[in-house]
Design a protein around this motif. Sequence first.
Motif, mmCIF file in Angstrom:
data_model
loop_
_atom_site.group_PDB
_atom_site.id
_atom_site.type_symbol
_atom_site.label_atom_id
_atom_site.label_comp_id
_atom_site.label_asym_id
_atom_site.label_seq_id
_atom_site.Cartn_x
_atom_site.Cartn_y
_atom_site.Cartn_z
ATOM 1 N N GLY A 183 29.758 49.330 56.619
ATOM 2 C CA GLY A 183 30.035 49.839 57.962
ATOM 3 C C GLY A 183 31.932 50.027 58.848
ATOM 4 O O GLY A 183 32.433 50.065 59.512
ATOM 5 N N THR A 184 32.054 49.288 57.979
ATOM 6 C CA THR A 184 34.296 48.985 58.109
ATOM 7 C C THR A 184 34.839 49.388 56.976
ATOM 8 O O THR A 184 34.405 49.839 55.588
ATOM 9 C CB THR A 184 34.404 47.043 58.413
ATOM 10 N N ILE A 185 35.686 50.203 57.514
ATOM 11 C CA ILE A 185 37.012 50.468 56.431
ATOM 12 C C ILE A 185 38.144 50.024 56.865
ATOM 13 O O ILE A 185 38.676 49.856 57.450
ATOM 14 C CB ILE A 185 37.098 51.386 56.166
ATOM 15 N N ALA B 104 36.257 43.992 55.279
ATOM 16 C CA ALA B 104 36.142 43.304 57.334
ATOM 17 C C ALA B 104 36.813 41.449 56.651
ATOM 18 O O ALA B 104 36.730 40.619 57.692
ATOM 19 C CB ALA B 104 35.405 43.373 57.548
ATOM 20 N N ASP B 105 36.230 41.289 55.018
ATOM 21 C CA ASP B 105 36.542 39.814 55.316
ATOM 22 C C ASP B 105 38.153 38.881 55.047
ATOM 23 O O ASP B 105 39.130 39.966 54.908
ATOM 24 C CB ASP B 105 35.900 39.418 53.561
ATOM 25 N N THR B 106 37.821 37.970 55.958
ATOM 26 C CA THR B 106 39.357 37.400 56.089
ATOM 27 C C THR B 106 39.636 36.835 54.978
ATOM 28 O O THR B 106 41.149 36.484 54.944
ATOM 29 C CB THR B 106 38.881 36.465 57.213
ATOM 30 N N ALA B 107 38.889 36.492 54.067
ATOM 31 C CA ALA B 107 39.615 36.531 52.680
ATOM 32 C C ALA B 107 41.047 37.516 52.124
ATOM 33 O O ALA B 107 40.996 36.681 51.282
ATOM 34 C CB ALA B 107 38.847 35.723 51.695
ATOM 35 N N ILE B 108 40.427 38.315 52.558
ATOM 36 C CA ILE B 108 41.456 39.683 52.689
ATOM 37 C C ILE B 108 42.326 39.971 53.313
ATOM 38 O O ILE B 108 42.064 39.905 54.490
ATOM 39 C CB ILE B 108 40.936 41.061 52.141
ATOM 40 N N THR B 109 44.097 39.713 52.914
ATOM 41 C CA THR B 109 45.066 39.327 53.783
ATOM 42 C C THR B 109 45.490 40.746 54.126
ATOM 43 O O THR B 109 46.149 41.557 52.637
ATOM 44 C CB THR B 109 45.947 38.339 53.677
ATOM 45 N N TYR B 110 46.097 41.535 55.313
ATOM 46 C CA TYR B 110 46.227 42.449 55.128
ATOM 47 C C TYR B 110 48.265 42.607 55.693
ATOM 48 O O TYR B 110 48.151 42.066 56.197
ATOM 49 C CB TYR B 110 46.095 43.661 55.967
ATOM 50 N N GLY C 237 51.701 44.093 56.689
ATOM 51 C CA GLY C 237 52.108 45.980 57.164
ATOM 52 C C GLY C 237 51.035 46.381 58.567
ATOM 53 O O GLY C 237 50.478 45.792 58.996
ATOM 54 N N SER C 238 51.064 47.478 58.582
ATOM 55 C CA SER C 238 50.738 48.461 59.242
ATOM 56 C C SER C 238 49.087 49.278 58.827
ATOM 57 O O SER C 238 49.043 50.354 57.998
ATOM 58 C CB SER C 238 51.267 49.435 59.974
ATOM 59 N N TRP C 239 48.029 48.278 59.396
ATOM 60 C CA TRP C 239 46.852 48.783 58.762
ATOM 61 C C TRP C 239 46.024 49.268 60.226
ATOM 62 O O TRP C 239 46.107 48.596 60.893
ATOM 63 C CB TRP C 239 46.205 47.214 57.462
ATOM 64 N N THR C 240 45.240 49.404 59.821
ATOM 65 C CA THR C 240 43.841 50.002 60.841
ATOM 66 C C THR C 240 42.378 49.731 60.628
ATOM 67 O O THR C 240 42.182 49.948 59.486
ATOM 68 C CB THR C 240 44.009 51.210 61.743
ATOM 69 N N ALA C 241 41.873 48.879 61.419
ATOM 70 C CA ALA C 241 40.187 48.729 60.935
ATOM 71 C C ALA C 241 39.816 49.522 61.618
ATOM 72 O O ALA C 241 39.348 49.959 62.601
ATOM 73 C CB ALA C 241 39.779 47.513 60.638
ATOM 74 N N PHE C 242 39.211 50.356 60.748
ATOM 75 C CA PHE C 242 37.514 51.728 61.354
ATOM 76 C C PHE C 242 36.384 51.085 61.139
ATOM 77 O O PHE C 242 36.093 50.024 59.550
ATOM 78 C CB PHE C 242 37.950 52.121 60.668
ATOM 79 N N SER C 243 35.829 51.507 62.013
ATOM 80 C CA SER C 243 34.527 51.518 61.802
ATOM 81 C C SER C 243 33.398 52.625 61.373
ATOM 82 O O SER C 243 33.941 53.946 62.369
ATOM 83 C CB SER C 243 33.302 50.405 63.097
ATOM 84 N N PHE C 244 32.647 52.509 60.288
ATOM 85 C CA PHE C 244 32.096 54.033 60.106
ATOM 86 C C PHE C 244 31.133 53.716 59.869
ATOM 87 O O PHE C 244 30.655 53.487 58.026
ATOM 88 C CB PHE C 244 33.343 55.209 59.198
ATOM 89 N N GLY C 245 30.213 54.532 59.869
ATOM 90 C CA GLY C 245 28.600 54.464 59.162
ATOM 91 C C GLY C 245 28.137 54.208 57.776
ATOM 92 O O GLY C 245 28.230 53.570 56.846
ATOM 93 N N ALA C 246 29.099 55.428 57.118
ATOM 94 C CA ALA C 246 29.157 55.714 55.914
ATOM 95 C C ALA C 246 30.171 54.840 54.776
ATOM 96 O O ALA C 246 29.975 54.246 53.924
ATOM 97 C CB ALA C 246 29.878 56.878 55.204
ATOM 98 N N ALA C 247 30.971 54.121 55.024
ATOM 99 C CA ALA C 247 32.210 53.020 54.912
ATOM 100 C C ALA C 247 30.500 51.497 54.543
ATOM 101 O O ALA C 247 29.969 51.697 54.935
ATOM 102 C CB ALA C 247 32.724 52.345 56.009
ATOM 103 N N TYR C 248 31.610 51.159 53.051
ATOM 104 C CA TYR C 248 31.096 49.916 53.079
ATOM 105 C C TYR C 248 30.271 48.818 53.950
ATOM 106 O O TYR C 248 31.271 48.303 54.802
ATOM 107 C CB TYR C 248 31.441 49.294 51.811
#
Lengths: 128, 1098
Positions: free
Chosen positions: B200-202, B179-185, B187-198
């Motif tokens: 909490g986001t992926i 989720a850090d804004t320094a990573i640029t995406y 194409g078509s990406w979806t940001a997803f919140s999930f507790g097991a992810a680092y």
Amino acid sequence: MANLYSYEIGTTAGNMVNVETLANGTMPAPKATWRPYTELRTLGNLDVRGVGYPVVTWTWGILTRAQRDALRTYCTGASAAVYIKTQGIDNSDAYLTVTAFMVWPEEEQRDATRRKEFSIEFRKPVSV
Amino acid sequence: MPTPLTPTEIARLRKDRQFSELFLGVAQYATIYTARLASLPVGHSDTHTDMVTQIIVTGGSGTLSNILPGMTLYVGTTAGAYDVGMCRIRATPTTTTWKLGETSEIDFDTTVTGGLYLTVVNDFGLWAKPIKIEDETPYMDVDISYTNQHSNFAPVPVMGGHHAGFLERTDATPTIDDADTAITYSGSWTAFSFGAAYDGTIHFTGSAGAYAEYAFYGSRVKVMARKSSGDGEADIYIDGVFKARVDLDNATTVWQQWVYDNSTLTEGAHTIRIYCIGTGEIWIDAIYYEGATFEMTISPDASDSWVFGANILGYQWGADGASATSGMTSATPTITYNAAGTYLLSCTISTDTSLTTTGYRYVLVYDDANPPITQFTLDGAHADYDAGGWEFDVTLYAEASRAGIRDRALCVLFARDYFEATQEDCPGGNVIATGWISEENNLKTPDYGTTTLTVQGAQYWLRQMIGFPAGLEMVTGTPTAWTEMKTLTVGRYAWHLLHWRSTATAVMDVILTTDARYASELSSLADSIWQQLRENSFTTIYALPGVDRLGRLFVEIEPQMEMPEDRTWEQIVDLDSQDWEGDVEWLRVTTPPVSQVNLSGVAVDGSISALAYFSLSYGHVFGRHGEAHVQDRLLVGDQATCNNLAGLYCGWMNNPTPQFRVRLCANFRAADLWPRQKIGITVSGEPRGVGISGDCVIREMDFEHDPTIGFLQTSLVLERETEPAIGVNGDVPGREDTDFSIPPLPPLPPLPPILTPYDEPKKVLLHTVDYGFIYTETFDQPFPQWKFINGGLPAEVKNSFNQVVVTPYGRIYAALCGTSAVDISIWTTAQPGGFWTKIVDEDWIRNTIPFGDPEHKALLLAMGINAAAQDQIAFIAGEEAGPPATCGGAFFLGNYAGFASGAATDSVGSAVGFLSRGGGEWMLTANRQSIFWQNAFFSYGSNGATQSPPSLLTSGSAELSWHARAGISDILYVFHRELLQNITGGAATDIPITFNIENAQCGLATDPTSEYVAAAEYNGGSVKMSTDYGYTWFDVEDLPEEGTYAVGWALTDNQRWVAASAGVYYTNDAFTTIYDKTGNLDEIMDATSRVDFIKVLA
């Protein structure tokens, strides 16, 4: 043949080479001297304070043209920023790597094609 | 603000092996918007150069809303150029219309094919804001009319100076969440919140070609992802080179899996890109690297921001380009940059009165790949108290051709400092000095070339800015004009000057004296904003402006002029002999240069009542040696503080240890000349044994850098702090009860001090029949420079005044007396060159005095001053009734702040008369109400409360109305053409004369004793002089025949007089010798015109 000393020089930390490998391995190791400050100033209480940057000086008794030119590749102008590994920093016997400004001598004493008492100053050495 | 050095810092300054690397940062201004010039608005159709305030543009490119007031507009013949000129964006622009700071130095040539190129850059510079006057109404910065700006004050942001430095390396092993804004995406990406992810986001995508990208500096990088059944493959590229294909398919779902690890990278800057190749979804969770971050962090502090009469409510910082920020709505944010560049830092402060002001500073960030200028030598950085700030010269050897070194660009000289050969912070910060390039000197020898840049602080630039004469007067009610201020102080005057007449408060810290002494008025005729600031600060409360190394402007009371117990500012360091090198040489003054200080002050209270105080130091008897110094018109609190000021000034002037230089053997930047600070020093051991010990004021400071050794050395010129001398009550000038008996005779003591001792008069005021008021302060020079001082006076009025008075305070009142047929009015200005304002006119008279018949004309009969008071005039006004023509009005007493009505004008006729006060009472000479017009004089007592019956004069027509008073005595000369009468103590005596006296205020003049009298012949002719009370006269020879003269007494004694017609003439021996003081008057005034009023002011 193994190098006798560990004096090194380079333009980056990654490309430092032993000085004795320069000029096809003919370069002798320098004699390193150390001046901890550039000038002495007398204070109002007659104490003395050394001011200015430290200087490491490499001196060779005699250098051939090829050996002199090998050094010149590191300092094509009046001065250049270099990395060196040298004894003598703070009078230490250990070899330390520092960055410094390599200052080419203003005059070179010639003896035919050789340079006599050839000294190069490395000003403002800072440990890396 | 300055703080004392800690023991650790002092020890650092006493270390061996000090040296510094110097860097010169030059601001690179970003282009905000571009357009082309289309035309100028209506009103500028005849000229495209003079007084341009707005332009019409076309072809705009950029985001219009990014153009902010205060930015700089380049006007050029090519894109981005400023060869035609620069000016200031004055207000928020529209797509087509841009409002500019008024300018006449740019040729907005609308005939250029395609239009001149316009480039807005984010350069917030120091500009003057010209004042505009239309129909007597002043407007600030072209079109800002007064509403409530002097009662609801705009705040002043105090943000510190500009910043400069390098990105500093910090070893880092961070895990960067998806989720850090320094990573640029892409194409078509979806940001997803999930507790097991680092964290909490992926992020996930199944789109072939979509990728995530991250740039880092390091030698190892890892990618964290989810692995799950049916997930696809990802291709890893580093620096554009394919490295691996990673299969994320897994029978079971597992989170936070390191799916790629590369530890063989060469340490350096790299970019990793993670592609989805489309064989299934990829779920990217984080990126880890081992390496370093390169950042520069600043911590500005706006908590010293201030506002008059309100409270700072909030802060909103702006830091475009910052990589991280925190606390951006607090006074003390933290802002981090991770890339080189010139960044604009802004701070908008708001008040609880709903006003905001935005300040702008620059942050110059460098790294090895984008270095500041390094190949230069510092030729010296210097500051001194008189100049009011810093300047420095640098000589460039190899980098002067940089396009980025723009004319008048902001420069920051900064250092990297070493103590004991180890890089450490230098107390006082890394910035040595800041300023703008004022000039460059180019040198080409046969062997090499150099360019030397001179960089000057704001004090220099404010001194270069011509300021419209600035005048403020204190009012008791709510201010209603730009010239009014409630509770007027030096600080408020300075704020008006810096905030409304320049951009200073937006582009630099402005920190003003909080001294609470009121001034009834403050004004200045000085040319530049800086001089106006200096003049009004020093001549009132002994304050001076100064700009420190960081570019912060302070207005502070001179340190020596504060009582010792009030000198609460910090001592930075106590120097001793281990801190300096070489000699310390000082002068010990054993013969005081000042023998007496004669100081007058005025205490003004909230109701603008003023009390004058007079003080002497040491006392009535002159000191054994030295000059007498006069300090006039200071603001004081009471007699005691007036005495203190006299003593402080005397002590300062007689400082036994004036300035001496100390050359420190240290890189010492912890101190500055501003704000006030102390340097302690102990010097001893010289044979005389007097030594120096105690606190000192820094008067000069120098930095010298010897590039051959790298040592940055500091020199100080110090002045020993002084103690106040004795101060005692002085004598009130002109008071009849002045005690002449002390000290006793013989020898004769000096006369009661004269407030204006001088050799020759310097300040002279003229009124002319075609050019209004003209004034000089160089009358003592062979070729005086005269200038017009009619600011605020309408053209139809300025030439018509028939009565002019100047109060001891220096305020001028000018009256156009007569009936309402001639635009009757009284105007005033705080001092020559100030803005004229109308205080009485026909409406005022009609609204103040009930008219028996509204059809009657209003009448302004006469005006005069009380020369024994600081600022008091009287006039008589009312309703012209009759026949016979009378003045149905009243006597009015007061000053510009208001008038109180006194006695009704019973029996007073309607012909213009003249008023003055002397011998303790007001006297009007006019005519009396009668079926026959008769000359008369009327007494109005000491305060105009009563009117005596008319005393008829023994002869003459009904127009015997003018008089000249001998000082503040009870002696008048009443005159009209062939008639001259003396009134002494209320008794009139005819004086036979054989010539006609000019029928005007300056037709006759007398010295304060009435013995010497000068008169101008009526309707042309020469000037005559009497040395025996008007009984015998001689013609003044050697005066040119220029027409009717005006005459005046030139102060001091009975030998000094002035006369003027087309030229101006002065004598110091009762017209035996004539000095031509016409100066440049014949250059600014047509020879056919003439002077009808002349008064020597000082």
